[in-house]
Structure formats: structure tokens, C-alpha cells
Design a protein around this motif. Structure first.
Motif, mmCIF file in Angstrom:
data_model
loop_
_atom_site.group_PDB
_atom_site.id
_atom_site.type_symbol
_atom_site.label_atom_id
_atom_site.label_comp_id
_atom_site.label_asym_id
_atom_site.label_seq_id
_atom_site.Cartn_x
_atom_site.Cartn_y
_atom_site.Cartn_z
ATOM 1 N N ASP A 124 0.814 -1.254 0.163
ATOM 2 C CA ASP A 124 0.169 0.019 -0.064
ATOM 3 C C ASP A 124 0.864 1.128 -0.047
ATOM 4 O O ASP A 124 2.190 1.349 0.272
ATOM 5 N N SER A 125 0.231 2.461 -0.323
ATOM 6 C CA SER A 125 0.968 3.650 -0.555
ATOM 7 C C SER A 125 1.397 3.965 0.949
ATOM 8 O O SER A 125 0.726 4.273 1.999
ATOM 9 N N VAL A 126 2.420 4.951 0.912
ATOM 10 C CA VAL A 126 3.032 5.657 2.009
ATOM 11 C C VAL A 126 2.082 6.665 2.384
ATOM 12 O O VAL A 126 2.110 7.089 3.846
ATOM 13 N N ARG A 127 1.324 6.989 1.509
ATOM 14 C CA ARG A 127 -0.075 8.150 2.047
ATOM 15 C C ARG A 127 -0.768 7.595 3.180
ATOM 16 O O ARG A 127 -1.314 8.476 4.055
ATOM 17 N N PHE A 128 -0.622 6.402 3.380
ATOM 18 C CA PHE A 128 -1.442 5.786 4.605
ATOM 19 C C PHE A 128 -0.882 6.168 5.975
ATOM 20 O O PHE A 128 -1.668 5.787 6.842
ATOM 21 N N ILE A 129 0.312 6.506 5.841
ATOM 22 C CA ILE A 129 1.129 6.954 7.111
ATOM 23 C C ILE A 129 1.344 8.607 6.969
ATOM 24 O O ILE A 129 2.265 8.810 7.641
ATOM 25 N N GLY A 130 0.763 9.134 6.253
ATOM 26 C CA GLY A 130 0.789 10.641 5.937
ATOM 27 C C GLY A 130 2.062 11.082 5.192
ATOM 28 O O GLY A 130 2.393 12.396 5.558
ATOM 29 N N ILE A 131 2.600 10.376 4.468
ATOM 30 C CA ILE A 131 3.985 10.894 3.754
ATOM 31 C C ILE A 131 3.606 10.821 2.276
ATOM 32 O O ILE A 131 3.047 10.055 1.765
ATOM 33 N N GLU A 132 3.870 12.014 1.490
ATOM 34 C CA GLU A 132 3.630 12.180 0.074
ATOM 35 C C GLU A 132 4.466 11.562 -0.547
ATOM 36 O O GLU A 132 5.845 11.171 -0.226
ATOM 37 N N GLY A 133 4.090 11.109 -1.844
ATOM 38 C CA GLY A 133 4.969 10.488 -2.666
ATOM 39 C C GLY A 133 4.180 9.332 -3.582
ATOM 40 O O GLY A 133 3.256 8.770 -2.805
ATOM 41 N N ASP A 134 5.136 8.534 -4.273
ATOM 42 C CA ASP A 134 4.283 7.179 -4.896
ATOM 43 C C ASP A 134 4.871 5.916 -4.552
ATOM 44 O O ASP A 134 4.678 5.019 -4.825
ATOM 45 N N GLN A 135 5.860 6.016 -3.467
ATOM 46 C CA GLN A 135 6.467 4.715 -3.113
ATOM 47 C C GLN A 135 5.288 3.847 -2.121
ATOM 48 O O GLN A 135 4.415 4.553 -1.547
ATOM 49 N N THR A 136 5.811 2.759 -2.155
ATOM 50 C CA THR A 136 4.950 1.878 -1.199
ATOM 51 C C THR A 136 5.431 1.743 0.222
ATOM 52 O O THR A 136 6.818 2.081 0.272
ATOM 53 N N LEU A 137 4.711 1.094 0.920
ATOM 54 C CA LEU A 137 5.193 1.318 2.360
ATOM 55 C C LEU A 137 6.551 0.543 2.384
ATOM 56 O O LEU A 137 7.479 0.760 3.009
ATOM 57 N N ALA A 138 6.533 -0.732 1.799
ATOM 58 C CA ALA A 138 7.782 -1.462 1.732
ATOM 59 C C ALA A 138 8.999 -0.931 1.061
ATOM 60 O O ALA A 138 10.080 -0.785 1.608
ATOM 61 N N ALA A 172 12.456 -0.182 2.989
ATOM 62 C CA ALA A 172 13.869 -0.365 2.693
ATOM 63 C C ALA A 172 14.834 0.955 2.199
ATOM 64 O O ALA A 172 15.969 0.919 2.737
ATOM 65 N N ALA A 173 14.225 1.947 1.767
ATOM 66 C CA ALA A 173 14.974 3.302 1.496
ATOM 67 C C ALA A 173 15.375 3.938 2.913
ATOM 68 O O ALA A 173 16.284 4.279 2.807
ATOM 69 N N GLN A 174 14.747 3.635 3.829
ATOM 70 C CA GLN A 174 15.159 4.146 5.176
ATOM 71 C C GLN A 174 15.979 3.240 5.953
ATOM 72 O O GLN A 174 16.687 3.507 7.161
ATOM 73 N N GLY A 175 16.279 2.243 5.386
ATOM 74 C CA GLY A 175 17.090 0.947 6.116
ATOM 75 C C GLY A 175 16.371 0.486 7.442
ATOM 76 O O GLY A 175 16.992 -0.051 8.294
ATOM 77 N N LYS A 176 14.906 0.420 7.292
ATOM 78 C CA LYS A 176 14.068 -0.027 8.517
ATOM 79 C C LYS A 176 13.101 -1.063 8.011
ATOM 80 O O LYS A 176 13.074 -1.418 6.940
ATOM 81 N N GLU A 177 12.373 -1.641 8.934
ATOM 82 C CA GLU A 177 11.605 -2.717 8.808
ATOM 83 C C GLU A 177 9.873 -2.075 9.090
ATOM 84 O O GLU A 177 9.676 -1.103 9.874
ATOM 85 N N LEU A 178 8.908 -2.768 8.552
ATOM 86 C CA LEU A 178 7.606 -2.436 8.515
ATOM 87 C C LEU A 178 6.975 -2.990 9.920
ATOM 88 O O LEU A 178 7.337 -4.163 10.225
ATOM 89 N N LEU A 179 6.169 -2.387 10.644
ATOM 90 C CA LEU A 179 5.593 -3.012 11.788
ATOM 91 C C LEU A 179 4.292 -2.249 11.876
ATOM 92 O O LEU A 179 4.024 -1.137 11.881
ATOM 93 N N PHE A 180 3.227 -3.034 11.680
ATOM 94 C CA PHE A 180 1.899 -3.008 11.644
ATOM 95 C C PHE A 180 1.115 -3.024 12.853
ATOM 96 O O PHE A 180 1.183 -4.034 13.675
ATOM 97 N N VAL A 181 0.512 -2.038 13.696
ATOM 98 C CA VAL A 181 0.146 -2.041 14.928
ATOM 99 C C VAL A 181 -1.078 -1.600 15.189
ATOM 100 O O VAL A 181 -1.891 -0.693 14.193
ATOM 101 N N GLY A 182 -1.913 -2.030 16.294
ATOM 102 C CA GLY A 182 -3.152 -1.786 16.557
ATOM 103 C C GLY A 182 -3.226 -1.968 18.171
ATOM 104 O O GLY A 182 -2.361 -2.469 18.767
ATOM 105 N N ALA A 183 -4.474 -1.566 18.792
ATOM 106 C CA ALA A 183 -4.746 -1.621 20.029
ATOM 107 C C ALA A 183 -6.240 -1.837 20.473
ATOM 108 O O ALA A 183 -7.074 -1.772 19.602
#
Length: 314
Positions: free
Chosen positions: A109-123, A127-138
Motif C-alpha cells: 500500500d501507499s506511504v500516504r496511509f502514514i501521512g507521507i507524500e509520494g508514490d512509494q509503497t510502504l515496503a 527499505a529506503a530508510q534501512g528499516k522494517e515495517l511494523l503494523f500496529v493496533g490496540a
């Protein structure tokens, strides 16, 4: 779970000095919260179609309870509780390892789901930030005193590695709630689950008015029989709750909505099947004035009148 809906809220009044002192305290807390990227209940609850009553502000509790794993953590920041509603805000940090996203999105899904502008996916972004994805809820862990029957979440990303979550839990009970556990759940991009439990104290708002109301004709609506209504006013508004049983097989499923003469603009409400196996009508966060009479108009799924029931205070 039955039928349930969310709607808008309203306000009432307090002593001038109390309002001034409360406003000063709220302003100071808000400045601190924004400085730390900790959005509170009011900031996350208020929107175009709903507003938390002003008098509820004085009962919002501040928290610092925290739980952590090696690479991420969760902190309770605020809570607000009455006999029909619990609201909790949670701040989740991904530390130096994770980019955080809600649990209902996917890596593609798009990075716009976390408030970041651009055409990149979350993945791609992670990867570009050298980090991993973590999907969280409560979610709040159920217990007898809480009596939770529905929950909703609102996620706000304050940065790529930090997220605030508002958990809204609707209660079918009314017992005094003094403690709760927030279950913060997470999964990484490979589906591995990692969970945290954060215990915290609850302070329930006082009941300002209300009582038990008895129906003049419990069978005035064809196909159902209603019980006594429990009516309560708190700083969050009015709550009405009554049990009903079917006298015709399909009657419960034909109910569409109810309208009250004395209370309007319920924040949420509808018909639910509770854990005790009984059906209840539960409406909360309403605005109005109830004295000795409560008049309820029942409509079917096609908005056609089914009947009216008048409740009188016991």
C-alpha cells in the motif's frame, strides 16, 4: 453484535471558576502533549461530525504507563470513562528499527496511509530508510466490569516511526471500572506477531442524573417486549439502555432505528446482542433533558413507524 451507529455530540455548562481553572490546566497539558507528539483524546476524537462535550475535559486522566519489547514500545497517554464508554489514547514508538503503519494496510500500500507524500509503497519506503515495517493496533482486554461489546480505532501517524491510536470502547454494562489492560498488537512484514500488554487505572466519571424508567405498555411495538430503561447522564452525555425480547421470530431483525423526544444527537447507539445472550438497545453520548418521562419512537428498516413506547421514572 447487532446494529450500531456513530453520530455527533453536544455540550452543557459548569461554574465559571471551574471552567477557568480547567481551561488553564488543559492548555498546559495540550502544549506538553503537542511538544511530545502525544495527541490526546480531544485532538483525536473531535472531527467534522462530532465533538467531545466540553465538560468531559475535566475528567480526562493523564497516564504514563508503558510497556516495551527490545525494539518498540507503547505508552498509555490519556483515558476517559463513563458507564457506557471508554476512550484511551496510546502512543506507539518503533524506535530505530521500525516504520509504523495501521494493521489494516499492507506492505504494497501507499506511504500516504502514514501521512507521507509520494508514490512509494510502504515496503519501498521502509527499505529506503534501512528499516522494517511494523503494523500496529490496540484494543482493551475484556473483563466483566468493562462489559465491552464494540470497539473502534483511529490511527494518526506523527512521524514514520511513531503513531498515536485512539481506542473507543462501547460498554453494555455500567459497573464501576477501575482498571483495564490495553492490548497493543503488532505484526511485521513477514506476519510474525509481537504483542504488548499495558495495565492502567481507570477513573469513571460520576453519574449526574437519571434513574430507572418503566414502560407504560411494554408490548406497544409489535413483535417485541421491552424491559425497564436505565437512563444515566454523565459529563459525556445521556445514556439509555433497555433489554427487549422477541414475541415474533423476525421482529428483532426488522428494527431499524429509534428516535427519542427528550434526547437528540446520540453519539452512537443501536441494538446489540450482549454476552448474557439477551438483546439490548443501547444509546450513549446524547444531548437533551430528561425529567420523569422518556418517549421512544420505533422504526423499521424502511423507516416506517412500528410503534411508540413511553417510559416513566420509577
Amino acid at each position: 453484535m447487532g446494529k450500531f451507529e456513530n453520530r455527533s455530540r453536544g455540550t452543557s455548562s459548569r461554574r465559571l471558576m471551574s471552567l477557568v481553572l480547567a481551561a488553564c490546566l488543559i492548555f498546559a497539558l495540550a502544549v506538553t502533549a503537542y511538544a511530545l507528539n502525544l495527541l490526546g483524546i480531544r485532538e483525536m476524537f473531535d472531527g467534522p461530525n462530532r465533538t467531545l462535550p466540553e465538560e468531559a475535559d475535566a475528567y480526562i486522566q493523564q497516564h504514563t504507563e508503558t510497556a516495551a519489547l527490545e525494539d518498540w514500545s507503547a505508552r498509555i497517554t490519556e483515558s476517559l470513562c463513563d458507564s457506557s464508554k471508554i476512550m484511551v489514547t496510546v502512543n506507539v514508538s518503533g524506535g530505530d528499527k521500525y516504520i509504523l503503519a495501521p494493521t489494516d494496510v499492507m506492505p504494497e500500500d501507499s506511504v500516504r496511509f502514514i501521512g507521507i507524500e509520494g508514490d512509494q509503497t510502504l515496503a519501498e519506503y521502509a527499505a529506503a530508510q534501512g528499516k522494517e515495517l511494523l503494523f500496529v493496533g490496540a484494543s482493551l482486554m475484556q473483563n466483566e466490569a468493562l462489559g465491552i461489546f464494540t470497539e473502534a480505532q483511529n490511527h494518526v501517524s506523527v512521524s514514520a516511526g511513531e503513531m498515536n491510536i485512539l481506542v473507543e470502547s462501547s460498554r453494555s454494562g455500567g459497573e464501576a471500572a477501575e482498571e483495564a489492560i490495553c492490548f497493543v498488537y503488532a505484526r511485521d512484514a513477514l506476519g510474525e506477531e509481537m504483542n504488548l500488554e499495558v495495565p492502567f487505572a481507570l477513573t469513571q466519571t460520576p453519574a449526574l442524573a437519571g434513574g430507572e424508567f418503566v414502560p407504560e405498555d411494554p408490548e406497544a411495538v409489535p413483535g417485541i417486549t421491552v424491559g425497564n430503561a436505565q437512563v444515566t447522564q454523565s459529563p459525556l452525555g445521556w445514556t439509555v439502555r433497555f433489554m427487549y425480547t422477541k414475541t415474533e421470530e423476525d421482529a428483532l431483525y426488522n428494527l431499524g432505528k429509534v428516535v427519542f423526544d427528550e434526547i437528540t444527537d446520540f453519539g452512537e447507539g443501536g441494538f446489540v446482542l450482549a454476552d448474557d445472550g439477551n438483546w439490548y438497545g443501547v444509546w450513549s453520548m446524547g444531548q437533551g433533558n430528561v425529567t420523569d418521562t422518556l418517549t421512544v419512537h420505533f422504526y423499521d428498516d424502511n423507516s416506517q413507524p412500528m410503534g411508540d413506547i413511553v417510559f416513566r421514572k420509577k
